[in-house]
Design a protein around this motif. Sequence first.
Motif, PDB file in Angstrom:
ATOM      1  N   CYS A 180       0.826  -1.202   0.000  1.00 25.02           N
ATOM      2  CA  CYS A 180       0.000   0.000   0.000  1.00 25.02           C
ATOM      3  C   CYS A 180       0.860   1.251   0.000  1.00 25.02           C
ATOM      4  CB  CYS A 180      -0.920  -0.063   1.205  1.00 25.02           C
ATOM      5  SG  CYS A 180      -2.103   1.246   1.251  1.00 25.02           S
ATOM      6  N   CYS A 181       1.187   1.774   1.160  1.00 25.90           N
ATOM      7  CA  CYS A 181       1.993   2.994   1.170  1.00 25.90           C
ATOM      8  C   CYS A 181       3.057   2.927   2.250  1.00 25.90           C
ATOM      9  CB  CYS A 181       1.120   4.227   1.340  1.00 25.90           C
ATOM     10  SG  CYS A 181      -0.294   4.037   2.391  1.00 25.90           S
ATOM     11  N   PRO A 182       4.027   2.024   2.102  1.00 23.32           N
ATOM     12  CA  PRO A 182       5.083   1.904   3.114  1.00 23.32           C
ATOM     13  C   PRO A 182       5.901   3.181   3.256  1.00 23.32           C
ATOM     14  CG  PRO A 182       5.666   0.672   1.138  1.00 23.32           C
ATOM     15  CD  PRO A 182       4.247   1.131   0.964  1.00 23.32           C
ATOM     16  N   GLY A 183       5.875   4.034   2.209  1.00 19.77           N
ATOM     17  CA  GLY A 183       6.645   5.277   2.261  1.00 19.77           C
ATOM     18  C   GLY A 183       6.131   6.261   3.288  1.00 19.77           C
ATOM     19  N   SER A 184       4.932   6.008   3.856  1.00 19.76           N
ATOM     20  CA  SER A 184       4.404   6.944   4.851  1.00 19.76           C
ATOM     21  C   SER A 184       5.021   6.712   6.232  1.00 19.76           C
ATOM     22  CB  SER A 184       2.880   6.814   4.942  1.00 19.76           C
ATOM     23  OG  SER A 184       2.545   5.564   5.489  1.00 19.76           O
ATOM     24  N   HIS A 185       5.790   5.640   6.370  1.00 22.79           N
ATOM     25  CA  HIS A 185       6.400   5.361   7.664  1.00 22.79           C
ATOM     26  C   HIS A 185       7.485   6.399   7.958  1.00 22.79           C
ATOM     27  CE1 HIS A 185       8.486   3.313  10.883  1.00 22.79           C
ATOM     28  NE2 HIS A 185       7.406   2.561  11.005  1.00 22.79           N
ATOM     29  N   PRO A 186       7.548   6.918   9.225  1.00 21.69           N
ATOM     30  CA  PRO A 186       8.508   7.981   9.524  1.00 21.69           C
ATOM     31  C   PRO A 186       9.958   7.572   9.298  1.00 21.69           C
ATOM     32  CG  PRO A 186       7.490   7.153  11.540  1.00 21.69           C
ATOM     33  CD  PRO A 186       6.725   6.584  10.385  1.00 21.69           C
ATOM     34  N   ASP A 187      10.238   6.261   9.336  1.00 21.84           N
ATOM     35  CA  ASP A 187      11.612   5.824   9.167  1.00 21.84           C
ATOM     36  C   ASP A 187      11.914   5.407   7.717  1.00 21.84           C
ATOM     37  OD1 ASP A 187      14.156   5.349  10.351  1.00 21.84           O
ATOM     38  OD2 ASP A 187      13.779   3.199  10.183  1.00 21.84           O
ATOM     39  N   ALA A 188      10.962   5.584   6.825  1.00 25.42           N
ATOM     40  CA  ALA A 188      11.157   5.139   5.438  1.00 25.42           C
ATOM     41  C   ALA A 188      11.956   6.170   4.648  1.00 25.42           C
ATOM     42  CB  ALA A 188       9.801   4.904   4.775  1.00 25.42           C
ATOM     43  N   ARG A 189      12.876   5.681   3.820  1.00 29.62           N
ATOM     44  CA  ARG A 189      13.660   6.543   2.934  1.00 29.62           C
ATOM     45  C   ARG A 189      13.608   5.961   1.531  1.00 29.62           C
ATOM     46  NH1 ARG A 189      13.096   8.809   6.826  1.00 29.62           N
ATOM     47  NH2 ARG A 189      14.551   9.834   8.240  1.00 29.62           N
TER      48      ARG A 189
END
Length: 232
Positions: A180-189
């Motif tokens: 879905c949208c793993p990029g929304s995680h604060p630790d995602a780069r």
Amino acid sequence: MSPESPFVPRGRRGAQRLWLWVMVLTANGGRCVYCDLADAETLEHERPVADQGHDVWWNLLPACDRCNGWKRGRTAAEWVADMKLQLRWPKLRFTKNTLPLATVEGIRARVGRTRAEIRDPDRSRWFEHHYGDRSRPPRRAGIHEVARECGRTLARYPHRPWTTPESPRATGRFCTRRMCCPGSHPDARWETVMVASLDHHRFQVAAFEEGLHPGDLLGNLVRRYLAERGGV
Ligand SMILES: [Zn+2]
Ligand SMILES: [Zn+2]
């Protein structure tokens, strides 16, 4: 589910929050659970409010206005029984309007399936993550438009996003479903890679077969490489 209960006072269906409307209206493929033909337009109480069926999310099903009006104060089982009697003895007035017999006979299974869909905690959490912050449009047509748009968005996923695993660092505050949208995680780069088009295609197919977002599969490969390489 959210620690904040979505319960609202009885009889105030219109007061339900947007994410709950979208969650219910998109169940059963966005169609009315009774006729299985028309678009879902309203939140129907499978067990009427007047019959101890509280106005809580787990008692709500997607229905079209016509079926909602025809069913009125009956439970789904009562309405099905009345329609069957009516179809068998059309001259007696058990109920004013009926759906075709094949449709009536499918109601029980559809209600059960759709209820299970709506009560799935992973699914409801996904809707709360994605629509929980949005305010409810003032008109019902606006809510229908959001639900239709959501249906179109969901059709783009190769899998239902709530059925895919969560990122291991899920905090509960962010949607971290891998498809879905793993990029929304604060630790995602983000990282960009350059590959030949044939490799790109084969990698996309491999990610699909793994049930992973290509970025997540790439992330797994990078982590494995770093673990093998050792050092900082
Ligand atoms: Zn209907
Ligand atoms: Zn998401």
